[in-house]
Design an enzyme around this catalytic site. Structure first.
Site, PDB file in Angstrom:
ATOM      1  N   HIS A  78       9.100  -3.618   3.321  1.00 29.29           N
ATOM      2  CA  HIS A  78       8.745  -3.785   1.905  1.00 29.29           C
ATOM      3  C   HIS A  78       9.995  -4.078   1.072  1.00 29.29           C
ATOM      4  O   HIS A  78       9.968  -4.881   0.141  1.00 29.29           O
ATOM      5  CB  HIS A  78       8.085  -2.518   1.372  1.00 29.29           C
ATOM      6  CG  HIS A  78       6.842  -2.087   2.108  1.00 29.29           C
ATOM      7  ND1 HIS A  78       6.805  -0.955   2.878  1.00 29.29           N
ATOM      8  CD2 HIS A  78       5.608  -2.648   2.195  1.00 29.29           C
ATOM      9  CE1 HIS A  78       5.588  -0.814   3.394  1.00 29.29           C
ATOM     10  NE2 HIS A  78       4.846  -1.835   3.003  1.00 29.29           N
ATOM     11  N   MET A 129       0.845  -1.194   0.000  1.00 27.39           N
ATOM     12  CA  MET A 129       0.000   0.000   0.000  1.00 27.39           C
ATOM     13  C   MET A 129       0.884   1.249   0.000  1.00 27.39           C
ATOM     14  O   MET A 129       0.422   2.348   0.322  1.00 27.39           O
ATOM     15  CB  MET A 129      -0.929  -0.005   1.214  1.00 27.39           C
ATOM     16  CG  MET A 129      -1.902  -1.184   1.183  1.00 27.39           C
ATOM     17  SD  MET A 129      -3.413  -0.898   2.096  1.00 27.39           S
ATOM     18  CE  MET A 129      -2.784  -0.634   3.744  1.00 27.39           C
ATOM     19  N   GLY A 130       2.161   1.100  -0.356  1.00 26.71           N
ATOM     20  CA  GLY A 130       3.047   2.257  -0.408  1.00 26.71           C
ATOM     21  C   GLY A 130       3.577   2.639   0.961  1.00 26.71           C
ATOM     22  O   GLY A 130       3.539   1.833   1.888  1.00 26.71           O
ATOM     23  N   GLN A 174     -10.280  -2.733   1.954  1.00 33.12           N
ATOM     24  CA  GLN A 174      -9.822  -3.429   3.156  1.00 33.12           C
ATOM     25  C   GLN A 174      -9.804  -2.539   4.390  1.00 33.12           C
ATOM     26  O   GLN A 174      -9.341  -2.955   5.451  1.00 33.12           O
ATOM     27  CB  GLN A 174      -8.456  -4.081   2.912  1.00 33.12           C
ATOM     28  CG  GLN A 174      -7.295  -3.132   2.773  1.00 33.12           C
ATOM     29  CD  GLN A 174      -6.042  -3.840   2.296  1.00 33.12           C
ATOM     30  OE1 GLN A 174      -5.958  -4.280   1.161  1.00 33.12           O
ATOM     31  NE2 GLN A 174      -5.047  -3.959   3.167  1.00 33.12           N
TER      32      GLN A 174
HETATM   33  P1  AMP Z   1       1.443  -3.007   3.515  1.00 33.30           P
HETATM   34  O1  AMP Z   1       2.005  -1.967   2.595  1.00 33.30           O
HETATM   35  O2  AMP Z   1       1.481  -2.618   4.942  1.00 33.30           O
HETATM   36  O3  AMP Z   1       0.096  -3.507   3.048  1.00 33.30           O
HETATM   37  O4  AMP Z   1       2.405  -4.258   3.425  1.00 33.30           O
HETATM   38  C1  AMP Z   1       2.760  -4.810   2.185  1.00 33.30           C
HETATM   39  C2  AMP Z   1       3.539  -6.069   2.409  1.00 33.30           C
HETATM   40  O5  AMP Z   1       4.727  -5.780   3.144  1.00 33.30           O
HETATM   41  C3  AMP Z   1       2.780  -7.126   3.222  1.00 33.30           C
HETATM   42  O6  AMP Z   1       3.053  -8.406   2.679  1.00 33.30           O
HETATM   43  C4  AMP Z   1       3.380  -6.962   4.599  1.00 33.30           C
HETATM   44  O7  AMP Z   1       3.308  -8.138   5.391  1.00 33.30           O
HETATM   45  C5  AMP Z   1       4.816  -6.632   4.263  1.00 33.30           C
HETATM   46  N1  AMP Z   1       5.468  -5.952   5.396  1.00 33.30           N
HETATM   47  C6  AMP Z   1       5.058  -4.822   6.001  1.00 33.30           C
HETATM   48  N2  AMP Z   1       5.865  -4.517   7.052  1.00 33.30           N
HETATM   49  C7  AMP Z   1       6.799  -5.518   7.105  1.00 33.30           C
HETATM   50  C8  AMP Z   1       7.902  -5.797   7.982  1.00 33.30           C
HETATM   51  N3  AMP Z   1       8.208  -5.005   9.006  1.00 33.30           N
HETATM   52  N4  AMP Z   1       8.637  -6.901   7.736  1.00 33.30           N
HETATM   53  C9  AMP Z   1       8.321  -7.722   6.692  1.00 33.30           C
HETATM   54  N5  AMP Z   1       7.295  -7.512   5.842  1.00 33.30           N
HETATM   55  C10 AMP Z   1       6.539  -6.423   6.047  1.00 33.30           C
END
Ligand code: AMP
Length: 253
Positions: free
Chosen positions: A37, A30-31, A61
């Site tokens: 990421h 989601m950026g 979501q």
């Molecule tokens: P989000 O942008 O928060 O929707 O996350 C996108 C992807 O990055 C998802 O698969 C998350 O689980 C992963 N992600 C976010 N934060 C972390 C982190 N601290 N360590 C590993 N993966 C992460």
């Protein structure tokens, strides 16, 4: 690196790659990109010929009282980060591109999404499953990379791929943390200095649970009680849930 904003263009790029026999890795986000990421992009880069990072704040979501409007958005910064990690395409559709007028099809999973985060965020995983399904159809990745930070999400997506016989390998990647233990998250910027300090109680509680089990404790209730006590001692913390569950069925163990 290219930024693609339309489904048609993304599909055309994918078709050209497939015609060349290239493998594709997808990292949905989601950026507001951070090192968590980036670790997914690195894993994709080393496993696949082409890497697509989607940047899409998915309205489906978010609950009505959640932070959709305020969620941090900075495409220029995100694109710079993606480029530095060797990403080939940032896919950045707008909401109308993903959910045009009269959009009417959703992916709903049962039971697995009723517990943990799903219990307090009704509709959240319906939004996640729907958007991930669409992204898989658009990008047709050989491998898709998700963080273990969102453990229930990872379990739900693995199950969706299995249940619906989707042609993608789901790769789970380890949690990337700040030096003091806090899991990196785009939402950490919402925390005041005081809350940021208090938040450490979460990683401390997980570490304590792990310590107890490694010391031989085999009662889930005992481990969970110790973790809850630790968290309850922090005045700024309010427990949503502390559970010990199986990875596959998300059932209490
Ligand atoms: P989000 O942008 O928060 O929707 O996350 C996108 C992807 O990055 C998802 O698969 C998350 O689980 C992963 N992600 C976010 N934060 C972390 C982190 N601290 N360590 C590993 N993966 C992460």
């Amino acid at each position: 690196m290219e930024i693609i904003t339309t489904v048609a263009e993304m599909k055309a790029r994918v078709a050209a790659w497939k015609a060349e026999g290239l493998t594709i890795g997808l990292t949905p986000t989601m950026g507001a990109l951070h090192e968590g990421h980036m670790s997914l992009m690195e894993a994709a880069r080393s496993a696949c010929d082409r890497v697509v990072t989607s940047v899409f704040v998915n309205p489906l979501q978010f609950g009505p009282d959640e932070d959709y409007d305020n969620y941090p958005r900075d495409l220029e910064r995100d694109a710079g980060i993606a480029e530095s990690k060797g990403v080939d395409v940032v896919f950045h559709p707008n909401v109308e591109e993903m959910y045009p007028e009269n959009y009417n099809t959703y992916v709903v999973m049962e039971t697995l999404t009723d517990t943990l985060c799903g219990a307090s965020r009704p509709g959240h995983f319906r939004g996640v499953c729907t958007v991930v399904n669409k992204l898989f159809n658009i990008v047709q990745p050989d491998k898709a990379f998700f963080g273990q930070k969102d453990a229930q999400q990872l379990a739900v997506i693995r199950r969706m791929v299995r249940d619906l016989n989707m042609n993608v390998q789901v790769v789970g990647c380890p949690i990337v943390r700040e030096e003091d233990g806090l899991a990196k998250s785009s939402r950490n910027t919402y925390l005041s200095a005081e809350e940021r300090t208090a938040a450490l109680v979460l990683s401390r509680a997980v570490a304590e649970g792990q310590r107890l089990m490694e010391a031989g404790e085999r009662s889930a209730a005992t481990v969970l009680d110790a973790m809850k006590q630790l968290i309850e001692a922090e005045p700024l913390a309010r427990i949503d849930y502390v559970e010990m569950v199986s990875w596959d069925g998300i059932k209490p163990v």
